[in-house]
Scaffold this motif. Sequence first.
Motif, mmCIF file in Angstrom:
data_model
loop_
_atom_site.group_PDB
_atom_site.id
_atom_site.type_symbol
_atom_site.label_atom_id
_atom_site.label_comp_id
_atom_site.label_asym_id
_atom_site.label_seq_id
_atom_site.Cartn_x
_atom_site.Cartn_y
_atom_site.Cartn_z
ATOM 1 N N ARG A 36 -23.958 20.384 26.260
ATOM 2 C CA ARG A 36 -24.060 19.512 25.099
ATOM 3 C C ARG A 36 -24.903 21.254 23.714
ATOM 4 O O ARG A 36 -25.372 21.949 25.066
ATOM 5 N N GLU A 37 -24.725 20.856 22.759
ATOM 6 C CA GLU A 37 -24.840 22.310 22.047
ATOM 7 C C GLU A 37 -26.717 22.175 21.431
ATOM 8 O O GLU A 37 -27.013 23.110 21.490
ATOM 9 N N SER A 38 -26.801 21.310 21.827
ATOM 10 C CA SER A 38 -28.242 21.184 21.275
ATOM 11 C C SER A 38 -29.015 20.239 22.065
ATOM 12 O O SER A 38 -30.395 19.861 21.721
ATOM 13 N N SER A 39 -29.468 20.294 23.255
ATOM 14 C CA SER A 39 -29.835 19.233 24.308
ATOM 15 C C SER A 39 -30.929 20.024 24.450
ATOM 16 O O SER A 39 -30.888 20.031 26.263
ATOM 17 N N ILE A 40 -31.883 21.103 24.199
ATOM 18 C CA ILE A 40 -32.337 21.842 24.082
ATOM 19 C C ILE A 40 -34.098 21.000 25.181
ATOM 20 O O ILE A 40 -34.206 19.751 24.527
ATOM 21 N N PRO A 41 -34.603 21.502 27.028
ATOM 22 C CA PRO A 41 -34.041 22.817 27.254
ATOM 23 C C PRO A 41 -32.907 22.296 28.172
ATOM 24 O O PRO A 41 -32.711 22.638 29.574
ATOM 25 N N PHE A 42 -31.995 20.987 28.587
ATOM 26 C CA PHE A 42 -31.793 21.010 29.143
ATOM 27 C C PHE A 42 -30.049 21.280 28.985
ATOM 28 O O PHE A 42 -29.619 21.913 30.136
ATOM 29 N N TYR A 44 -28.120 23.332 25.882
ATOM 30 C CA TYR A 44 -27.518 24.166 25.181
ATOM 31 C C TYR A 44 -27.194 25.920 24.746
ATOM 32 O O TYR A 44 -26.905 26.125 26.423
ATOM 33 N N VAL A 45 -26.249 25.705 23.831
ATOM 34 C CA VAL A 45 -25.736 27.121 23.187
ATOM 35 C C VAL A 45 -26.915 28.200 22.921
ATOM 36 O O VAL A 45 -27.736 27.706 21.233
ATOM 37 N N VAL A 46 -27.158 28.984 23.360
ATOM 38 C CA VAL A 46 -27.651 30.605 22.595
ATOM 39 C C VAL A 46 -26.567 31.633 22.155
ATOM 40 O O VAL A 46 -26.239 32.180 22.582
ATOM 41 N N GLY A 47 -26.916 31.262 20.537
ATOM 42 C CA GLY A 47 -25.836 32.350 19.648
ATOM 43 C C GLY A 47 -24.501 31.567 20.333
ATOM 44 O O GLY A 47 -24.438 30.944 20.015
ATOM 45 N N THR A 48 -23.844 33.237 20.606
ATOM 46 C CA THR A 48 -21.803 32.134 20.428
ATOM 47 C C THR A 48 -22.256 32.598 22.095
ATOM 48 O O THR A 48 -21.055 32.501 22.741
ATOM 49 N N GLY A 49 -22.859 32.798 22.726
ATOM 50 C CA GLY A 49 -22.708 32.982 24.293
ATOM 51 C C GLY A 49 -22.384 31.553 25.222
ATOM 52 O O GLY A 49 -22.035 30.531 24.555
ATOM 53 N N LYS A 50 -22.348 31.165 26.683
ATOM 54 C CA LYS A 50 -22.233 30.722 27.335
ATOM 55 C C LYS A 50 -23.600 29.046 27.425
ATOM 56 O O LYS A 50 -24.787 29.500 26.667
ATOM 57 N N PRO A 51 -23.504 27.603 27.503
ATOM 58 C CA PRO A 51 -24.942 26.537 27.723
ATOM 59 C C PRO A 51 -25.421 27.355 28.461
ATOM 60 O O PRO A 51 -25.219 28.082 29.522
ATOM 61 N N VAL A 52 -26.703 27.572 28.192
ATOM 62 C CA VAL A 52 -27.830 27.673 29.206
ATOM 63 C C VAL A 52 -28.463 25.899 29.519
ATOM 64 O O VAL A 52 -28.588 25.707 28.377
ATOM 65 N N GLY A 53 -30.056 25.905 30.192
ATOM 66 C CA GLY A 53 -30.957 24.548 30.073
ATOM 67 C C GLY A 53 -30.924 24.282 31.676
ATOM 68 O O GLY A 53 -30.280 25.099 33.098
ATOM 69 N N PHE A 54 -31.861 24.131 32.122
ATOM 70 C CA PHE A 54 -31.776 23.056 33.579
ATOM 71 C C PHE A 54 -30.695 22.456 33.454
ATOM 72 O O PHE A 54 -30.727 22.567 35.097
ATOM 73 N N ALA A 55 -30.268 21.751 33.546
ATOM 74 C CA ALA A 55 -29.347 20.554 33.397
ATOM 75 C C ALA A 55 -28.017 21.937 33.608
ATOM 76 O O ALA A 55 -27.046 21.576 34.915
ATOM 77 N N VAL A 56 -27.688 22.542 32.989
ATOM 78 C CA VAL A 56 -26.712 23.681 33.318
ATOM 79 C C VAL A 56 -26.996 24.610 34.311
ATOM 80 O O VAL A 56 -25.761 25.050 35.679
ATOM 81 N N GLU A 57 -28.441 24.407 35.032
ATOM 82 C CA GLU A 57 -28.786 25.240 36.798
ATOM 83 C C GLU A 57 -27.922 24.171 37.581
ATOM 84 O O GLU A 57 -27.981 24.749 38.611
ATOM 85 N N ILE A 58 -28.279 23.093 37.171
ATOM 86 C CA ILE A 58 -27.818 22.093 38.244
ATOM 87 C C ILE A 58 -26.475 22.127 38.065
ATOM 88 O O ILE A 58 -25.651 22.050 39.191
#
Length: 291
Positions: A36-42, A44-58
């Motif tokens: 997701r592009e804006s589901s903070i903190p699960f 989301y995208v920071v700048g033009t990089g890859k997605p980050v977040g709690f669910a991304v780490e899962i």
Amino acid sequence: MKKSCLLLALCAASLTVHADTLRKVSDSGKITLAYRESSIPFSYVVGTGKPVGFAVEISNAVVEEVRRQTGKPVLEIDYVPVTSANRIPLLVNGTIDLECGSTTNNTARGKDVAFAINHFYTGTRLLVKKASGVKNYADLAGKPVSTTTGTTNLQVLRRYDQEKKLNMQFSYGRDHAESFLLVESNRALAFGMDDILLYGLKANAANPADYEVVGDSLQVEPYACMLRKDDPRFKALVDGVITRLMKTGEFEKLYKKWFLDAIPPKNAALGVPMSEELLANIKSPSDKPAQ
């Protein structure tokens, strides 16, 4: 007749490959993760990089186990952005293999997809500007309210509106950022969504002090990673990874990182402790859906 039989056989084979995610990934050398592009903190995208977040780490932890089980240490990861509206169709048709974000695990969605062990619990509330004077749903009678297309919150808010006869005037964003923009630009008085996502948007707003999360929590719902139905091997893998994270304490470390400590892009801390529901789920992992 023979051509028809061949076509049916090919279609069946294609569906079988899609249903067996590990086989599909092993054959292609690639796993496709939704974000997701804006589901903070699960997610989301920071700048033009890859997605980050709690669910991304899962998701990343799942990928490591997929690499181990398929014997492909250099497995390619393809990231595909999804919205609330298209995440289920893209999973069902094989475009994505796993969606870990802010998706509610409920019985209606369970008819089309499968869910892993629940990793968060939240409820529908409101994000408003402090200057609006809105403190609860009754203050929105006849007023413009935003929410996001394809979410359970939309259904919860509509049902509550009908029951209370508030005649709220709904508008719908394509994603959470767009729904929040409707409040930011004064086209809506409130944004109704899962409270944790509202806290994330508030923390990363241009002027966080201008906003507050208000209102009763209308319905407590679990979040879970979403995968294709009738794929017990992949579900067992994903459930096994999440259970391991919960039993070893790694899950709590991830939670602290994304919900209690400062996070990008503004190095703001959400300060949201674990709910009683999540603490109970860590002790006894469950994929029980909301009704």
